[in-house]
Design an enzyme around this catalytic site. Structure first.
Site, mmCIF file in Angstrom:
data_model
loop_
_atom_site.group_PDB
_atom_site.id
_atom_site.type_symbol
_atom_site.label_atom_id
_atom_site.label_comp_id
_atom_site.label_asym_id
_atom_site.label_seq_id
_atom_site.Cartn_x
_atom_site.Cartn_y
_atom_site.Cartn_z
ATOM 1 C CG ASP A 21 -1.606 1.248 1.489
ATOM 2 O OD1 ASP A 21 -2.251 1.720 0.535
ATOM 3 O OD2 ASP A 21 -1.530 1.804 2.603
ATOM 4 C CG ASP A 23 -1.988 7.484 0.364
ATOM 5 O OD1 ASP A 23 -0.995 8.083 -0.065
ATOM 6 O OD2 ASP A 23 -3.078 7.479 -0.214
#
EC number: 3.1.3.3
Length: 227
Positions: A21, A23
């Site tokens: 991922d 963020d």
């Protein structure tokens, strides 16, 4: 079926591909919140991000609503990347370099925006065709025109869809997902294992449901030394 801690560690050591991922995992901040702050609507959007991450509204609905508040122009997005480039999480560069040395493929799968994520990928020498993220759309004069709703990452469950696609496309058996949020956890399965990351923000519901939860990338690097 949740994998045990030792199974998760073993799957990580023999992974053919590792998906991160972006963020609050690869970078310290939430890209959409930074964009909102930059466009002067930070508070309203931060609250909605919290709801989206907590799983209390669908991802696409949260994305649509947040973007309709921000309404950023192409110029604002470019200026954000120039003036406030995304800050890499300590240790991520070393981890990605080591994975590349071991010939483990690295992918970035993000519910954030491709223009920001590509900037991150370039810093980490991750090929741009290994980036899956949402595309902002602009009118010819640069004004905000929405986002590409056909991207799998625009949907709840989109990260899992991308991983299924990667397994099919490249024939990977073992794919590991690493992330901080509910949408990352949901990607396993089809991911073979999930590693929760709490180095920037700890989300209790993710921590509770992760058989391996780390707060620094150094812990993952240390695991790779056993190969």
């Amino acid at each position: 079926m949740m994998t045990t801690l030792s199974q998760t560690k073993e799957l990580f050591r023999r992974a053919e591909a590792v998906c991160f991922d972006v963020d609050s995992t690869v970078i310290k901040e939430e890209g959409i919140d930074e964009l909102a702050k930059f466009c002067g609507v930070g508070d309203a959007v931060t609250e909605m991000t919290r709801k989206a991450m907590g799983g209390s509204m669908t991802f696409k609905k949260a994305l649509t609503e947040r973007l309709s508040i921000i309404r950023c122009s192409r110029e604002q997005v470019n200026k954000l990347i120039t003036d406030h480039p995304p800050q890499l999480t300590p240790g991520v560069r070393e981890l990605v370099d080591r994975l590349h040395e071991l010939n483990i493929k690295v992918f970035l799968i993000s519910g954030g925006f491709r223009c920001i994520v590509e900037h991150v990928a370039t810093q980490l020498s991750i090929p741009l065709n290994h980036v899956y993220a949402n595309r902002l759309k602009f009118y010819f004069n640069g004004e905000y025109a929405g986002f590409d709703e056909s991207q799998p990452t625009a949907e709840s469950g989109g990260k899992g869809k991308v991983i299924s696609m990667l397994k099919e496309q490249y024939g990977y058996e073992t794919v590991v997902m690493i992330g901080d949020g509910a949408t990352d956890l949901e990607a396993c399965p089809p991911a073979s294992a999930f590693i929760g990351f709490g180095g920037n923000v700890v989300r209790p519901q993710v921590k509770e449901r992760s058989s391996w939860y780390v707060t620094s990338f150094g812990e993952l690097l240390k695991e790779l030394e056993k190969i």
